[in-house]
Design a protein around this motif. Structure first.
Motif, PDB file in Angstrom:
ATOM      1  N   LEU A 460     -22.204 -14.441  -1.603  1.00 54.94           N
ATOM      2  CA  LEU A 460     -21.287 -15.019  -0.387  1.00 54.94           C
ATOM      3  C   LEU A 460     -21.741 -14.138   0.828  1.00 54.94           C
ATOM      4  O   LEU A 460     -21.750 -12.988   0.712  1.00 54.94           O
ATOM      5  CB  LEU A 460     -20.106 -15.093  -0.850  1.00 54.94           C
ATOM      6  N   ALA A 461     -22.145 -14.795   1.793  1.00 59.20           N
ATOM      7  CA  ALA A 461     -21.924 -14.330   3.151  1.00 59.20           C
ATOM      8  C   ALA A 461     -20.882 -13.409   3.767  1.00 59.20           C
ATOM      9  O   ALA A 461     -19.906 -14.274   3.480  1.00 59.20           O
ATOM     10  CB  ALA A 461     -22.658 -15.129   4.173  1.00 59.20           C
ATOM     11  N   GLY A 462     -21.054 -12.563   4.085  1.00 55.73           N
ATOM     12  CA  GLY A 462     -19.779 -11.791   4.673  1.00 55.73           C
ATOM     13  C   GLY A 462     -20.174 -10.363   5.148  1.00 55.73           C
ATOM     14  O   GLY A 462     -21.270  -9.888   4.993  1.00 55.73           O
ATOM     15  N   ALA A 463     -19.124  -9.537   5.531  1.00 56.93           N
ATOM     16  CA  ALA A 463     -19.395  -8.092   6.013  1.00 56.93           C
ATOM     17  C   ALA A 463     -19.288  -7.161   4.844  1.00 56.93           C
ATOM     18  O   ALA A 463     -18.810  -7.600   3.860  1.00 56.93           O
ATOM     19  CB  ALA A 463     -18.319  -7.749   7.113  1.00 56.93           C
ATOM     20  N   LYS A 464     -19.847  -5.821   5.050  1.00 55.72           N
ATOM     21  CA  LYS A 464     -19.956  -5.118   3.908  1.00 55.72           C
ATOM     22  C   LYS A 464     -18.463  -4.731   3.378  1.00 55.72           C
ATOM     23  O   LYS A 464     -18.451  -4.571   2.115  1.00 55.72           O
ATOM     24  CB  LYS A 464     -20.496  -3.739   4.611  1.00 55.72           C
ATOM     25  N   ALA A 465     -17.561  -4.763   4.072  1.00 55.62           N
ATOM     26  CA  ALA A 465     -16.283  -4.284   3.659  1.00 55.62           C
ATOM     27  C   ALA A 465     -15.436  -5.509   3.166  1.00 55.62           C
ATOM     28  O   ALA A 465     -14.150  -5.265   2.946  1.00 55.62           O
ATOM     29  CB  ALA A 465     -15.431  -3.534   4.987  1.00 55.62           C
ATOM     30  N   ASP A 466     -16.062  -6.556   3.015  1.00 57.31           N
ATOM     31  CA  ASP A 466     -14.947  -7.827   2.553  1.00 57.31           C
ATOM     32  C   ASP A 466     -14.513  -7.767   1.295  1.00 57.31           C
ATOM     33  O   ASP A 466     -13.303  -7.906   1.231  1.00 57.31           O
ATOM     34  CB  ASP A 466     -16.103  -9.152   2.564  1.00 57.31           C
ATOM     35  N   ASP A 467     -15.393  -7.258   0.444  1.00 56.52           N
ATOM     36  CA  ASP A 467     -14.940  -7.458  -0.972  1.00 56.52           C
ATOM     37  C   ASP A 467     -14.592  -5.908  -1.508  1.00 56.52           C
ATOM     38  O   ASP A 467     -14.749  -5.729  -2.797  1.00 56.52           O
ATOM     39  CB  ASP A 467     -15.831  -7.935  -1.962  1.00 56.52           C
ATOM     40  N   GLY A 468     -14.430  -4.880  -0.493  1.00 52.90           N
ATOM     41  CA  GLY A 468     -14.569  -3.701  -1.058  1.00 52.90           C
ATOM     42  C   GLY A 468     -12.815  -3.395  -1.159  1.00 52.90           C
ATOM     43  O   GLY A 468     -12.210  -4.057  -1.870  1.00 52.90           O
ATOM     44  N   LYS A 469     -12.373  -2.123  -0.489  1.00 58.48           N
ATOM     45  CA  LYS A 469     -10.973  -1.455  -0.683  1.00 58.48           C
ATOM     46  C   LYS A 469     -10.220  -2.452   0.290  1.00 58.48           C
ATOM     47  O   LYS A 469     -10.472  -3.277   1.196  1.00 58.48           O
ATOM     48  CB  LYS A 469     -10.966  -0.254   0.011  1.00 58.48           C
ATOM     49  N   ARG A 470      -8.584  -2.302  -0.117  1.00 59.75           N
ATOM     50  CA  ARG A 470      -7.820  -3.118   0.548  1.00 59.75           C
ATOM     51  C   ARG A 470      -7.926  -2.582   2.047  1.00 59.75           C
ATOM     52  O   ARG A 470      -7.964  -1.591   2.636  1.00 59.75           O
ATOM     53  CB  ARG A 470      -6.461  -2.554  -0.139  1.00 59.75           C
ATOM     54  N   PHE A 471      -7.845  -3.954   2.855  1.00 59.49           N
ATOM     55  CA  PHE A 471      -7.797  -3.932   4.165  1.00 59.49           C
ATOM     56  C   PHE A 471      -6.295  -3.860   4.763  1.00 59.49           C
ATOM     57  O   PHE A 471      -6.065  -3.104   5.868  1.00 59.49           O
ATOM     58  CB  PHE A 471      -8.733  -5.132   4.775  1.00 59.49           C
ATOM     59  N   CYS A 472      -5.358  -4.527   4.261  1.00 59.96           N
ATOM     60  CA  CYS A 472      -4.166  -4.684   4.526  1.00 59.96           C
ATOM     61  C   CYS A 472      -3.206  -4.835   3.301  1.00 59.96           C
ATOM     62  O   CYS A 472      -3.639  -5.245   2.324  1.00 59.96           O
ATOM     63  CB  CYS A 472      -3.994  -5.548   5.706  1.00 59.96           C
ATOM     64  N   THR A 473      -1.921  -5.125   3.271  1.00 61.63           N
ATOM     65  CA  THR A 473      -0.917  -5.229   2.377  1.00 61.63           C
ATOM     66  C   THR A 473       0.012  -6.308   2.911  1.00 61.63           C
ATOM     67  O   THR A 473       0.480  -5.890   4.196  1.00 61.63           O
ATOM     68  CB  THR A 473      -0.234  -3.895   1.906  1.00 61.63           C
ATOM     69  N   LEU A 474       0.424  -7.233   2.224  1.00 60.40           N
ATOM     70  CA  LEU A 474       1.410  -8.421   2.755  1.00 60.40           C
ATOM     71  C   LEU A 474       2.639  -8.094   2.101  1.00 60.40           C
ATOM     72  O   LEU A 474       2.700  -8.174   0.789  1.00 60.40           O
ATOM     73  CB  LEU A 474       0.674  -9.750   2.063  1.00 60.40           C
ATOM     74  N   GLN A 475       3.706  -7.929   3.034  1.00 56.63           N
ATOM     75  CA  GLN A 475       4.882  -7.766   2.655  1.00 56.63           C
ATOM     76  C   GLN A 475       5.707  -9.105   2.559  1.00 56.63           C
ATOM     77  O   GLN A 475       5.877  -9.623   3.769  1.00 56.63           O
ATOM     78  CB  GLN A 475       5.664  -6.597   3.457  1.00 56.63           C
ATOM     79  N   ILE A 476       5.867  -9.683   1.639  1.00 58.18           N
ATOM     80  CA  ILE A 476       6.413 -10.885   1.274  1.00 58.18           C
ATOM     81  C   ILE A 476       7.998 -10.876   1.192  1.00 58.18           C
ATOM     82  O   ILE A 476       8.315 -10.335   0.081  1.00 58.18           O
ATOM     83  CB  ILE A 476       5.741 -11.913   0.271  1.00 58.18           C
ATOM     84  N   VAL A 477       8.835 -11.625   1.864  1.00 60.28           N
ATOM     85  CA  VAL A 477      10.134 -11.920   1.765  1.00 60.28           C
ATOM     86  C   VAL A 477      10.470 -13.518   1.492  1.00 60.28           C
ATOM     87  O   VAL A 477       9.852 -14.248   2.279  1.00 60.28           O
ATOM     88  CB  VAL A 477      11.120 -11.310   2.686  1.00 60.28           C
ATOM     89  N   ALA A 478      10.836 -13.608   0.176  1.00 55.80           N
ATOM     90  CA  ALA A 478      11.134 -15.356  -0.326  1.00 55.80           C
ATOM     91  C   ALA A 478      12.481 -15.466  -0.620  1.00 55.80           C
ATOM     92  O   ALA A 478      13.198 -14.586  -1.355  1.00 55.80           O
ATOM     93  CB  ALA A 478       9.812 -15.591  -1.126  1.00 55.80           C
TER      94      ALA A 478
END
Length: 810
Positions: A460-478
């Motif tokens: 899959l084409a992409g940047a080197k850091a695409d599938d590596g460590k976490r880039f961000c965290t989604l804080q979800i309120v539902a």
């Protein structure tokens, strides 16, 4: 009764005789009220399982003896007490001389078969027709099947008698006209002879058909039930009519006319089996796990069960009762989270057959891979890949889950009575919110793509850091409500994205490029730590008091380790949001020039870090809007118990993963008090957990051994552990610690290796890393590094660990 039991044991197999205790068998039978053969016949006809269980419990005899008693009693050979001595003499004569008449006298054996009827087996094998000089006798044992009872030699007179009756075997019994010179060839031919069966008058049998009609095709169970439903509708019309219309010939005949090709006799026959047809087509009687969510509903016409043409399930496996016992042991292992392999199933089946049926039968049972495949299909089992790595089963966490649900209902009933909703109580569904975090890298989604079958590399084409460590965290309120379509995001709160960094030097361009409905926060490792969560929810003591006093709002904390069963975000919202973000990302990459900008670095014209952060907010915002418009929040909340009512209506929809028929009571919430203070609730839960852990540990491991391990003595007191230096002083010292693990429950010797436990161990209470070797523990289940809590409050022989000192040299 003693003479009767001795007679059966003398005629039984030697291996079975060794496993039986005649005195105990007689005592058990007399205790159950069987003092003669007639009483024993009545007892075994109705309470066979009870007798077998009682004999096994008293270690008097295996279940095979019960089958032998039933066989001899039903055959009538032991019905008269005065014939017992003669039967014993005949048995003795059989064992001493193969030419005795008593050993070869044909006898009919009756054994209980399925459905309460008796099946008759003639104790004469086809080998007798070959004049081979042997006669094999058989008997059908309950739950085990047909077994060889004995093999005896024929006398010369019997061999001669077989040879003098060729006229008995000359022609086919089905009337095809073919003749044979000896019996075995005729018997083999009759099994496959295609000649039709004849009536008494010589005509061809045509069961269920009109005279002269050809035999039609077989009908499925679903079709039979449709015919019965038509019959019932017509019968209900007949009851409402005061006078039947002209030409009406009855509901049965009219049903036959509606369904062409079905004789009225078949309509009547199927109508009498309506309940059996319903039971056969209900999903609750199927073992397939794919149909568990449709328990109690009727099967569709295209399902495999509906295509069956007979109510008979086919021939039962040779060891049906043994397979049921094996399935129980399989369920016990899986409940504890233990691995079940094909090798374990095959070996366990061999052992159970040997235990139930004896060594001779077990030697002939191979437990092959074909048996394993059939066994797995019969019980709805398949080889699965691990998807849950929790250390404890959901059954262990079940009391905490019930406590949480019971306390939630208690809080719904609290507050000002004039402000309580009659159905929902203190908080309406839209005011019930769940908060959780979902990690996210640069390329969200499930990471799968279609490619050529058998391809060794999927790119899959992409940047080197695409599938590596976490880039961000989604804080979800539902919210536990689907909301209003006229409101933004259908009334759901805004999404929060936590990026890595301090967030101190943020340009105005980045702020303007963000999605307007996405909140952005920063944390050094993109985690939602305690401080960030407190700031996000504004849970200062003063704010909580204002929420409680003015808005009647309160937080209801989840028990530790149970978010997978109770958290709305973990119920499917988090995965769905990441998949939608992956779709949005793919759409963005398809635009001209975007793939090159994404894959290249900033110096080559690619996206900068702030541009990627802004792009993630845009993708996440659009994905959250799509999810809010399409996801059924109420369905997920109802299954988790978040849409709980005051009166208990709808509790049947609460489903806990891994638990069938989940229910809870108000008593599960514990004593009154602390329903509105989260801190008190959390502290009480922690106290309960500590007490439960200590009680479980004491029950499983007991206190530490009075004698220390060889070469060591127990330390007189707990070592000082007030500061980090004293904690590090434990390193490279021996301890004796208690463990509750599968295959390793008890006290084991280990070496303290390191002070300080990282977050990757997922044990916040642990303080040290302890090294265990298989040589010292004696088990492979406790070998390697283990995170342990070594503190003064859990030190002692009745606690969790003890310090070991080298024994002084004598």
């Amino acid at each position: 009764m003693e003479a009767l039991v001795n007679t059966v044991l003398l005629a039984a197999h030697p291996s079975l005789r060794e496993r039986c205790n005649a005195a105990k068998v007689v005592s058990v039978l007399e205790e159950l009220g069987a003092y003669d053969s007639s009483a024993l016949r009545s007892l075994l006809s109705s309470f066979t399982d009870t007798v077998a269980h009682k004999l096994k419990e008293e270690e008097a005899a295996p279940p095979a003896l019960v089958a032998a008693l039933a066989t001899h009693v039903d055959s009538g050979s032991l019905s008269e007490p005065q014939n017992i001595g003669g039967a014993m003499d005949a048995t003795a004569a059989t064992s001493s001389s193969s030419s005795a008449a008593a050993a070869v006298t044909p006898r009919t054996v009756k054994a209980k078969a399925g459905g309460g009827k008796h099946s008759t087996l003639q104790q004469k094998s086809i080998g007798a027709f070959f004049a081979g000089g042997t006669r094999t006798t058989y008997a059908t044992l309950p739950g085990i099947g047909r077994q060889i009872r004995s093999v005896t030699s024929l006398t010369p007179e019997q061999l001669q008698a077989v040879g003098k009756a060729p006229e008995k075997f000359t022609s086919c019994a089905k009337g095809c006209g073919q003749t044979f010179l000896h019996g075995p060839a005729r018997v083999a031919h009759e099994k496959f002879c295609s000649a039709p069966k004849l009536r008494a008058d010589g005509g061809i049998k045509q069961s269920g058909l009109r005279q002269g009609e050809k035999k039609g095709m077989k009908h499925s169970l679903y079709f039979k039930l449709e015919v019965v439903r038509t019959l019932r509708r017509l019968q209900s019309l007949e009851k409402r009519w005061e006078k039947a219309p002209s030409g009406w010939r009855g509901a049965g005949i009219e049903t036959s006319e509606i369904h062409k090709g079905v004789h009225p006799s078949l309509v009547s026959k199927w109508g009498g089996k309506e309940d059996e047809l319903h039971m056969a087509l209900q999903h609750e009687n199927r073992v397939s796990r794919k149909q568990k969510h449709r328990t109690g509903t009727m099967a569709t016409f295209q399902s495999r069960g509906a295509r069956r043409t007979t109510l008979h399930r086919g021939r039962a496996p040779p060891f049906a009762a043994v397979e049921v016992e094996l399935h129980k042991r399989y369920r016990d292992k899986r409940t504890r989270g233990e691995r079940v392999t094909g090798q374990w199933l095959r070996v366990s089946m061999k052992r159970l057959v040997r235990e139930f049926a004896g060594a001779d039968v077990a030697d002939g049972f191979k437990a092959s891979k074909w048996w394993l495949r059939s066994f797995a299909r019969r019980f709805g089992m398949s080889l699965r890949r691990k998807s849950n790595s929790r250390a404890e089963s959901v059954l262990v966490r079940l009391p905490k889950i019930k406590r949480w649900h019971a306390r939630l209902r208690r809080r719904l009933r609290g507050g000002l009575q004039e402000k309580l909703d009659p159905k929902w109580g203190r908080w309406l569904p839209r005011n019930r919110l769940s908060v959780d975090q979902v990690p996210c890298n640069l390329r969200a989604g499930d990471g799968r793509t279609y490619d050529d079958t058998g391809a060794k590399r999927v790119w899959l084409a992409g940047a080197k850091a695409d599938d590596g460590k976490r880039f961000c965290t989604l804080q979800i309120v539902a919210r536990a409500s689907n909301g209003d379509a006229s409101m933004p995001r259908h009334g759901q709160p805004k999404l929060c994205v936590i990026f890595r960094g301090q967030g101190k030097q943020i340009s105005q361009n980045e702020r303007d490029a963000r999605h307007s409905d996405v909140q952005v926060r920063f944390q050094p490792k993109a985690w939602a730590d305690d401080q960030l969560c407190e700031d996000f929810a504004d849970t200062t003591p003063e704010h909580l008091r204002n929420l409680q006093r003015r808005a009647h709002c309160d937080r209801h904390l989840l028990p530790t380790g149970s978010t997978g069963e109770l958290m709305l975000i973990d119920g499917g919202i988090g995965v769905r949001l990441k998949n939608l973000m992956g779709d949005e990302m793919d759409t963005w990459l398809e635009q001209p020039g975007h793939l090159e900008r994404w894959t290249k670095g900033p110096k080559e014209g690619g996206l900068k870090a702030w541009q990627k952060r802004s792009l993630i907010t845009q993708i996440a915002g659009r994905a959250w809007e799509t999810l809010c418009a399409t996801y059924d929040f109420e369905k997920s909340a109802r299954s988790l118990g978040l849409l709980m009512t005051v009166d208990g209506s709808g509790d049947e929809h609460i489903c806990v993963q891994g638990v069938t028929d989940y229910t809870f009571k108000d008593e599960d919430g514990g004593s009154d008090g602390g329903e509105s203070e989260a801190d008190e609730d959390e502290a009480e839960l922690a106290d309960d957990e500590d007490e439960d852990d200590t009680a479980v540990r004491m029950q499983a491991c007991g206190e530490a051994p009075a004698m220390p391990p060889k070469g060591y003595v127990y330390a007189a007191t707990c070592p000082p552990l007030a500061n980090d230096d004293e904690q590090r002083a434990l390193c490279r010292r021996k301890i004796l610690a208690a463990h509750l693990l599968d295959g390793a429950t008890g006290w084991y010797v280990g070496t303290v290796q390191h002070f300080g436990v990282g977050s990757s161990w997922r044990q916040p209470d642990a303080t040290h890393i302890v090294m265990y070797s298989q040589k010292e523990t004696g088990t492979k289940h406790l070998a390697g590094r283990v995170a342990c809590k070594l503190a003064a409050d859990n030190y002692g022989a009745s606690e969790w660990w003890l310090l070991l000192e080298p024994a002084p040299e004598s």
